[in-house]
Motif scaffolding. Structure first.
Motif, short mmCIF file in Angstrom:
data_model
loop_
_atom_site.label_atom_id
_atom_site.label_comp_id
_atom_site.label_asym_id
_atom_site.label_seq_id
_atom_site.Cartn_x
_atom_site.Cartn_y
_atom_site.Cartn_z
N ASP A 214 16.46 -120.50 27.19
CA ASP A 214 17.45 -119.43 27.30
C ASP A 214 16.87 -118.33 28.18
N PRO A 215 17.40 -118.13 29.37
CA PRO A 215 16.83 -117.14 30.30
C PRO A 215 16.78 -115.73 29.74
N ILE A 216 17.69 -115.41 28.83
CA ILE A 216 17.76 -114.05 28.29
C ILE A 216 16.51 -113.73 27.47
N PHE A 217 15.95 -114.74 26.85
CA PHE A 217 14.77 -114.53 26.02
C PHE A 217 13.48 -114.98 26.69
N GLU A 218 13.56 -115.23 27.98
CA GLU A 218 12.36 -115.58 28.75
C GLU A 218 12.27 -114.70 30.00
N PRO A 219 12.24 -113.36 29.84
CA PRO A 219 12.26 -112.50 31.02
C PRO A 219 11.03 -112.65 31.91
N ARG A 220 9.88 -112.99 31.32
CA ARG A 220 8.69 -113.19 32.15
C ARG A 220 8.82 -114.48 32.97
N GLU A 228 9.36 -111.86 41.15
CA GLU A 228 9.40 -110.41 40.92
C GLU A 228 8.59 -110.07 39.68
N ASP A 229 8.32 -108.79 39.51
CA ASP A 229 7.56 -108.34 38.35
C ASP A 229 8.38 -108.51 37.08
N SER A 230 7.69 -108.81 35.99
CA SER A 230 8.32 -108.89 34.68
C SER A 230 8.52 -107.47 34.13
N PRO A 231 9.59 -107.25 33.37
CA PRO A 231 10.62 -108.21 32.98
C PRO A 231 11.68 -108.42 34.06
N ALA A 232 12.29 -109.60 34.08
CA ALA A 232 13.31 -109.90 35.07
C ALA A 232 14.49 -108.97 34.91
N SER A 233 15.03 -108.51 36.02
CA SER A 233 16.23 -107.69 36.00
C SER A 233 17.44 -108.56 35.66
N ALA A 234 18.53 -107.92 35.29
CA ALA A 234 19.77 -108.66 35.04
C ALA A 234 20.22 -109.38 36.30
N GLU A 235 20.05 -108.72 37.45
CA GLU A 235 20.47 -109.34 38.71
C GLU A 235 19.63 -110.58 39.03
N VAL A 259 23.68 -116.49 28.91
CA VAL A 259 23.72 -116.12 30.33
C VAL A 259 25.15 -115.95 30.82
N ASN A 260 26.13 -116.59 30.16
CA ASN A 260 27.53 -116.36 30.53
C ASN A 260 27.88 -114.88 30.49
N TYR A 261 27.39 -114.21 29.45
CA TYR A 261 27.75 -112.81 29.26
C TYR A 261 26.86 -111.88 30.08
N THR A 262 25.65 -112.31 30.41
CA THR A 262 24.86 -111.53 31.37
C THR A 262 25.59 -111.47 32.70
N ILE A 263 26.17 -112.60 33.13
CA ILE A 263 26.94 -112.63 34.37
C ILE A 263 28.17 -111.73 34.25
N LEU A 264 28.84 -111.76 33.12
CA LEU A 264 30.01 -110.89 32.93
C LEU A 264 29.64 -109.42 33.03
N GLY A 265 28.48 -109.05 32.50
CA GLY A 265 28.05 -107.66 32.62
C GLY A 265 27.90 -107.23 34.07
N ARG A 266 27.39 -108.13 34.91
CA ARG A 266 27.24 -107.80 36.32
C ARG A 266 28.59 -107.79 37.03
N ILE A 267 29.52 -108.61 36.56
CA ILE A 267 30.88 -108.58 37.13
C ILE A 267 31.55 -107.25 36.82
N SER A 336 17.81 -103.69 27.56
CA SER A 336 18.44 -102.88 28.60
C SER A 336 18.57 -103.61 29.93
N LYS A 337 18.18 -104.88 29.98
CA LYS A 337 18.28 -105.64 31.22
C LYS A 337 19.22 -106.83 31.03
N ALA A 338 18.73 -108.06 31.14
CA ALA A 338 19.60 -109.22 31.09
C ALA A 338 20.27 -109.40 29.73
N ALA A 339 19.71 -108.80 28.68
CA ALA A 339 20.29 -108.96 27.34
C ALA A 339 21.37 -107.94 27.02
N ASP A 340 21.69 -107.02 27.94
CA ASP A 340 22.59 -105.93 27.59
C ASP A 340 23.98 -106.41 27.17
#
Length: 474
Positions: A214-220, A228-235, A259-267, A336-340
């Motif tokens: 699950d990418p949301i729980f593997e930011p490193r 890029e530097d950890s933690p991974a940004s939502a983008e 990750v479906n909803y991480t994408i929705l947040g960026r939309i 505050s990043k991909a998990a928002d």
């Protein structure tokens, strides 16, 4: 109105079989309906990340800070001896009997429970303690991480934009977010067909099993893959997702994937030109009066003063370069990043009821969506998995269909757990939040038991107090 029996409610939700939780981070479960397919590698719906190690049943560390919240009244003992705070139960004793036993049996610090009948807050109580290292009783309006209960909030933001004509549910995600498509192109040509509707219904084709985690729980891990530097940004997480292979053709199956909803947040951000949290606050939460909700902090030192502290069962390596080893609730995901959008919100049980009040269709409090859009939110997706099913995933909610559909969702993060259930037939809603969660090996059984216990107490009450407590929690 018709009072469903306790057995009917439990059978409809399928809770006698198993439990479903969102935003897990590894202490996983699967959807509660036996007829609901699930990608078992995800752990649980809404913010789930497989841990690198399985937690033990005995906590190995505790937070050092304690919340500064003050209960609104003097704690009173429950039959179990655990303190309870909040307005007088006014003849509703079911939760005073059931919840403390649930808290103590599982070794959780505390919990809050709130109930709304029609648009009136009729019950709100805190049970136990505001953290594992404090004797401060948890207040009924205390703030908790709500985990995957963030998904209905994100879905409401998307539906608000669709209702205003700012986007269409048929818009394609990679076209809206073209700047996040990898330079090398899409990892799967079918990604070009993924629409907003697919994402909000969890039918886009993403599955943790096909990604491998699950990418949301593997930011490193995601940050490393993107250089890029950890933690991974939502983008960066969205670009990572666009570089993956899909598990199935978009719109043909349901698989719960954060990750479906991480994408929705960026939309939401791309369409509005506004930060996700700010748009949701201004257009979803403030209109319904849930003004204390906010995207949570990852580090313990940054938690809100009215927020509880969370039970830790094991340490993890912090996703922040300077973090070192930290208790798992403060390092499993970066809220505050991909998990928002899939699981980052913090709020109270009362706040969650206010959100439901904004979409319950009752005339006493104006809804934030039209009747037509609410029908879209609860419509049965046209996929084989949901044919004849007694419940299905609509847009941000599990839906029990009927003339007045019932809605529910779980939320789960390391150190916290929540359950939200709206009985549409009888216009009653239950919200419960805990600052503890079961270890992986015990999660499925514990989750099912918690849902069963809460619904048992909820449906056993034949008459709720004739009062409205919302003004006490402004």
């Amino acid at each position: 109105m018709r009072d469903p029996s306790r057995r009917a409610v439990l059978a409809t939700l399928g809770l006698a079989v198993t439990g479903f939780a969102g935003c897990s981070g590894g202490d996983g479960g699967t959807p509660s309906a036996a007829s609901t397919p699930t990608d078992t590698s995800t752990g649980t719906p809404t913010n789930t990340l497989p841990p690198t190690a399985t937690p033990t049943a005995t906590p190995t560390d505790t937070p050092t800070a304690t919340p500064t919240q003050t209960p609104t009244d003097t704690p009173t003992p429950t039959p179990s001896g655990l303190p309870a705070t909040g307005p007088d139960p006014a003849g509703v004793e079911a939760f005073d009997d059931a919840v403390p036993e649930l808290v103590t049996t599982n070794g959780f610090p505390g919990a809050t429970v709130a109930v709304m009948e029609r648009d009136r807050l009729v019950f709100a109580r805190g049970y136990g303690y505001a953290g594992p290292a404090t004797d401060t009783p948890v207040a009924p309006g205390a703030l908790f991480r709500v985990g995957s209960l963030s998904k209905p909030v994100t879905a409401l933001a998307v539906l608000t934009l669709a209702e205003r004509g700012a986007l269409s549910l048929e818009d394609r995600a990679t076209e809206i977010l073209s700047d996040l498509v990898p330079d090398s192109g899409l990892g799967d040509e079918r990604l070009a067909d993924v629409t907003v509707r697919h994402l909000v219904r969890q039918t886009a084709g993403f599955a943790n099993r096909s990604i491998g985690f699950d990418p949301i729980f593997e930011p490193r891990r995601v940050a490393q893959s993107r250089g890029e530097d950890s933690p991974a940004s939502a983008e960066a997480t969205v670009t990572f997702a666009f570089d993956q292979s899909l598990a199935f053709d978009p719109g043909t199956e349901f698989r719960y994937a954060n990750v479906n909803y991480t994408i929705l947040g960026r939309i939401v951000e791309a369409v509005t030109g506004t930060d996700y949290e700010q748009f949701v606050t201004d257009n979803v939460l403030s209109p319904v009066g849930a003004t204390r909700m906010h995207i949570g902090a990852t580090r313990e030192s940054n938690l809100h003063e009215d927020e509880v502290r969370y039970l830790s069962r094991q340490p993890v390596q912090s996703p922040f370069p300077d973090g070192g080893e930290v208790p798992r609730p403060y390092g499993a995901a970066v809220l505050s990043k991909a998990a928002d959008a899939p699981g980052g919100w913090v709020g109270s049980a009362v706040d969650l009821l206010r959100v439901v009040r904004g979409v319950d269709g009752l005339a006493t409090t104006p809804d934030i969506l039209s009747a037509e859009t609410r029908a879209t939110m609860t419509a049965r997706p046209d996929i084989a998995q949901w044919d004849g099913a007694t419940q299905y995933y609509g847009m941000g909610w599990f839906v029990v269909p009927g003339d007045d559909p019932s809605l529910w969702h779980n939320g789960s993060l390391p150190g916290s757990y929540g359950f939200l259930y709206h009985d549409g037939e009888n216009d009653r809603t239950l919200a419960a939040l805990f600052n503890g969660r079961w270890p992986d090996a015990q999660f499925r059984r514990g989750n099912a038991r918690a849902q069963r216990t809460l619904l048992d107490a909820f449906t056993s009450v034949s008459a709720w107090p004739d009062r409205d407590l919302f003004d006490q929690f402004d």
